[in-house]
Design an enzyme around this catalytic site. Structure first.
Site, PDB file in Angstrom:
ATOM      1  N   GLU A 153      21.756  27.785  60.140  1.00 35.36           N
ATOM      2  CA  GLU A 153      21.354  28.158  61.842  1.00 35.36           C
ATOM      3  C   GLU A 153      19.737  27.966  62.293  1.00 35.36           C
ATOM      4  O   GLU A 153      19.916  28.293  63.567  1.00 35.36           O
ATOM      5  CB  GLU A 153      21.535  30.070  61.054  1.00 35.36           C
ATOM      6  N   GLU A 175      42.161  39.809  24.581  1.00 36.53           N
ATOM      7  CA  GLU A 175      42.785  40.025  23.987  1.00 36.53           C
ATOM      8  C   GLU A 175      42.656  39.603  22.325  1.00 36.53           C
ATOM      9  O   GLU A 175      43.603  39.969  20.948  1.00 36.53           O
ATOM     10  CB  GLU A 175      42.958  38.086  24.003  1.00 36.53           C
ATOM     11  N   ARG A 212      47.197  57.467  37.262  1.00 36.74           N
ATOM     12  CA  ARG A 212      47.327  57.024  36.147  1.00 36.74           C
ATOM     13  C   ARG A 212      46.272  56.413  35.620  1.00 36.74           C
ATOM     14  O   ARG A 212      44.943  55.579  35.700  1.00 36.74           O
ATOM     15  CB  ARG A 212      48.598  56.260  36.571  1.00 36.74           C
ATOM     16  N   MET A 260      42.178  37.642  28.877  1.00 36.40           N
ATOM     17  CA  MET A 260      41.683  36.272  28.093  1.00 36.40           C
ATOM     18  C   MET A 260      40.864  36.574  26.795  1.00 36.40           C
ATOM     19  O   MET A 260      39.397  37.132  27.090  1.00 36.40           O
ATOM     20  CB  MET A 260      41.925  35.083  28.282  1.00 36.40           C
ATOM     21  N   ILE A 277      37.892  28.780  30.530  1.00 35.66           N
ATOM     22  CA  ILE A 277      37.621  30.408  30.704  1.00 35.66           C
ATOM     23  C   ILE A 277      37.026  31.086  30.065  1.00 35.66           C
ATOM     24  O   ILE A 277      35.911  31.515  30.626  1.00 35.66           O
ATOM     25  CB  ILE A 277      38.711  30.690  31.348  1.00 35.66           C
ATOM     26  N   ASP A 278      36.995  31.416  29.009  1.00 37.39           N
ATOM     27  CA  ASP A 278      36.634  31.967  27.915  1.00 37.39           C
ATOM     28  C   ASP A 278      34.956  32.919  27.715  1.00 37.39           C
ATOM     29  O   ASP A 278      34.627  33.149  27.318  1.00 37.39           O
ATOM     30  CB  ASP A 278      37.362  31.729  26.287  1.00 37.39           C
ATOM     31  N   VAL A 288      47.211  33.575  35.138  1.00 36.99           N
ATOM     32  CA  VAL A 288      46.676  34.431  36.188  1.00 36.99           C
ATOM     33  C   VAL A 288      45.209  34.341  36.871  1.00 36.99           C
ATOM     34  O   VAL A 288      44.539  33.263  36.893  1.00 36.99           O
ATOM     35  CB  VAL A 288      46.401  35.928  37.295  1.00 36.99           C
TER      36      VAL A 288
END
Ligand code: ADP
Length: 737
Positions: A618, A251, A187, A194, A151-152, A286
């Site tokens: 279509e 990270e 906030r 990652m 994924i990195d 996740v």
């Protein structure tokens, strides 16, 4: 014929299953025996039932699943020669001397090593009497095809790795959600994503979500007191009305002198300097999980098929290669070269040689970083009076397409930051006729990065005779010197009209750029348009659900998707969902096609098939409508299966844009502004369509664009994606279980 082994190794990544499926099915289709090696290199070292021949149906029903169904593991034994010796013996016991390895740089380093040592390992096995001389001669070399599953997105040799797009989906969903709660409470949130050595996920997710600050390993803030700078920007943002602050931290983020920057540290800084509540969210695993995105499924399918094709060609026998995608094209490179370059980047980061690290990441990465630095600004730069200013009008036209707002946001901010006066033209060409033009300011587009639809308003209005005078007058009245038109077919049509009337209306002699934004992906000058990826993911989500319900009741589903006369969504949707058949307007539908498909389906269900999926564009055929097909399949199923139709309709057009569309939209917008600036500063008045072609952003002059399109069919003459039809056809067949 060589036997192929396929394994997934190292960290899992969504899309790995699609790659395994593609290797198995493409392999079987070409007459290979294909073995799955379960649990990565551990399975190779253990042998026995961890190396199993795969059938067509063994890889059924896995396309939409996250993770890897053949398992992955870290294997310490494989790091030692003794472990690799065992692995080779186990491979040779099955006659395997071609491998497709799907994994990160660790796994691919292992594959390279195995390839390099193969000869000496089999010599040792012969000496020890574990294999015969004949076996050694028959399998004298190992062929490796490596696919980057990580994924990195931290490997050299491919623009994007399997899993990175899905991870961006997970991150943008999370950050979108966090933004809304953060805004409610005013906030600050620090979100860790990652990427130990690579800032790709952090950078691209910041671009896609409109985050307010981003910290990546490759390019730390280039000042010592970066904390003050960050807090200044966030504070100024608050002052001008931003209600939330989101800081994305990779990270592996670090400071100029190489010290790690943790989320906790960032939170502390925000709390002390801004005197407000800050929260940390670490997205963690996740990001790895869940169903793969449409892009990852199709990328994996293409890479897996190509790997088998490359093995079959025999051209790469005995070598280790990496198969990746560059500029929309599958390409093969020597694996050792890719590994060496990857190590070079990591080394550069370790040594705090950030300039080199950024250079090695390539121009797309660098530019995304420059763009994000402008977009996060609380306020535009103070302008030098000498800067060339222009008065720029921005509009949407045509049907709404997800990503339009993201593009407008980027264009407005970059435009204002470069010192231009930017105007919004509301409600497409109708608004331009009526003079619905007003100034844009920096904060108007706050929060537009992730909203679907069109905040400016858009429609398919095409200017008619009397309108041109009104348009010319409005352009003159606001002294617009350049136009950015973001939209689909009718936007382009209307822009061409203005261009053609330049002789009669001098006001139209200004630079114009058309920006491709339509889910149909049917525009000249671009291989991809903004919105198509979102529509594709909407289709895939819907079909995943339909398939689940259909399996339970032995059913053939006919699903109709949008696209006008362009079959892009139908074909890519079919590939991403494993449809047995796709009907395109480009190919039409004949009675004999239908007969063949019915016969195939009947045979397939007799063999135990539980689900049939047919996707039609279509406009595939007016007579053989979705309703007709449903009735035909129901009638011919004769109790073996029933049939239903699903017309997906406008749900395909809706929803928040995917990260891919947001990123493409922002990057194209930057190029548009640059083009218009060049034109205005040189007193040029070129009109052009911008787009992505072979991985590059390119402009097509309005003079050349008409030659590229089929006027009657309303689509480009050359549609690159049609060449993927054979891949889709091999992956799923009506007559096979
Ligand atoms: P990734 O492939 O995701 O980078 P790892 O670095 O954990 O994941 O590698 C996965 C496996 O690949 C390791 O457990 C090991 O079996 C094998 N491997 C990694 N690096 C090497 C190496 N230098 N030599 C041989 N095998 C390796």
């Amino acid at each position: 014929m060589s036997k192929i082994g396929v394994l997934t190794s190292g960290g899992d990544a969504p899309g790995m299953n699609a790659a395994v499926r593609a290797v198995v099915r493409a392999g079987l289709d070409r007459g290979f025996e294909v073995f799955a090696i379960f649990e990565g290199y551990q399975g190779m070292v253990d042998g026995g039932d961890r190396i199993q021949p795969m059938s067509w149906s063994d890889v059924g029903g896995i396309l939409h699943r996250g993770g890897t169904v053949i398992g992955t593991a870290r294997c310490l034994e494989f790091l030692e020669r003794a472990g690799r010796l065992k692995a080779v013996k186990n491979l040779l016991d099955q006659g395997i001397d071609s491998l497709v390895v799907i994994g990160g740089d660790g796994s691919l380093t292992g594959a390279q090593l195995l390839c390099d040592e193969w000869t000496s390992l089999i010599e040792e096995l012969v000496e020890k009497g574990e294999i015969s001389k004949e076996t050694a001669v028959r399998h004298k070399s190992l062929t490796v095809m490596g696919l980057v599953g990580s994924i990195d997105n931290d490997m050299w040799g491919t623009d994007i790795s399997i899993g990175a797009d899905t991870a961006l989906h997970r991150i943008t969903d999370a950050v979108d959600a966090i933004s809304s709660t953060a805004a409610s409470h005013q906030r600050s949130f620090v979100v860790e994503v990652m990427g130990r050595h690579c800032g790709y996920l952090a950078l691209m997710s910041a671009l896609a979500t409109g985050a307010d600050w981003v910290l990546i390993p490759e390019s730390p803030p280039n000042l010592d007191a970066w904390e003050n700078k960050m807090c200044d920007v966030l504070q100024n943002g608050r002052r001008i009305g931003r209600r939330d602050s989101i800081v994305i931290v990779a990270e592996g983020a670090k400071s100029r002198n190489g010290d790690p920057i943790s989320c906790e540290y960032v939170k502390e800084v925000l709390e002390t300097q801004l005197n407000e509540d800050a929260r940390v969210t670490k997205l963690g695993h996740v990001q790895r999980g869940g169903a793969p995105s449409a892009f990852d499924r199709n990328l994996s399918t293409m890479l897996g098929s190509f790997a088998v094709e490359a093995i079959d060609s025999n051209k790469y026998a005995g070598s280790a290669n990496l198969i990746g995608i560059r500029g929309n094209k599958i390409c093969l490179s020597p694996l050792y070269e890719c590994l060496a370059k990857t190590k070079e980047v990591n080394q550069a980061i370790r040594e705090c040689n950030f300039e080199k690290a950024m250079e090695l990441r390539g121009s797309g990465f660098q530019e995304a970083f420059r763009t994000i630095r402008t977009l996060v600004r609380a306020m535009p730069h103070e302008q030098e009076p000498s800067n060339k200013h222009m008065r720029l009008g921005i509009m949407n036209a045509g049907a709404p397409s997800p990503g339009m707002n993201t593009a407008v946001r980027a264009a407005v901010r970059i435009g204002i930051d470069n010192g231009h006066s930017v105007f919004r033209i509301n409600n497409g060409f109708e608004g331009l006729v009526k003079g619905e033009i007003e100034p844009f300011n920096w904060m108007t587009v706050n929060g537009w990065a992730y909203i679907g639809g069109s905040q400016l308003g858009t429609n398919r209005y095409l200017p008619a005779n009397g309108d041109f005078y009104a348009i010319a007058r409005n352009i003159e009245e606001h002294n617009l010197q350049a136009l950015l038109i973001i939209g689909g077919w009718s936007a382009y049509e209307a822009a061409f009209q203005l261009y053609k009337k330049r002789n009669s209306f001098p006001a139209f002699n200004i630079p114009i750029v058309c920006f491709p934004a339509t889910i149909d992906n049917d525009l000249p000058g671009s291989e991809l348009s903004v919105g198509a990826d979102t529509a594709l993911n909407n289709i895939v989500d819907a079909i995943d659900k339909i398939k689940q319900s259909a399996v339970a009741s032995r059913r053939v589903f006919v699903v109709e998707v949008l696209g006008g006369n362009c079959g892009y969504l139908a074909l890519m949707g079919a590939m991403a969902t494993g449809a047995e058949r796709v009907y395109l307007n480009e190919e039409g539908v004949t009675l004999s096609d239908l007969r063949e498909d019915v016969e195939g389906l009947v045979h397939g269900f007799q063999e135990g098939k539980r689900l049939g999926l047919v996707i039609r564009n279509e406009n595939a055929n007016e007579t053989y409508s979705a309703e007709f097909m449903e009735s035909l399949f129901e009638e011919e199923g004769k109790g073996l299966f029933t049939s239903r139709r699903a017309i997906l309709g406008h749900l395909q057009q809706g929803g928040n844009p995917t990260p891919f569309d947001r990123i493409l939209g922002s990057r194209l917008a930057v190029k548009c502004i640059r083009f218009l600036e060049e034109q205005v500063s040189t007193r040029g008045s070129e009109a052009a369509c911008i787009g992505l072609r072979q991985g590059k952003f390119d402009l097509t002059d309005f003079q050349d664009a008409p030659r590229m399109i089929d006027e009657e069919k309303r689509r480009p003459k050359n549609q690159w994606w049609l060449q993927l039809r054979p891949v889709a056809r091999v992956m799923a067949k009506p007559g096979v279980k």
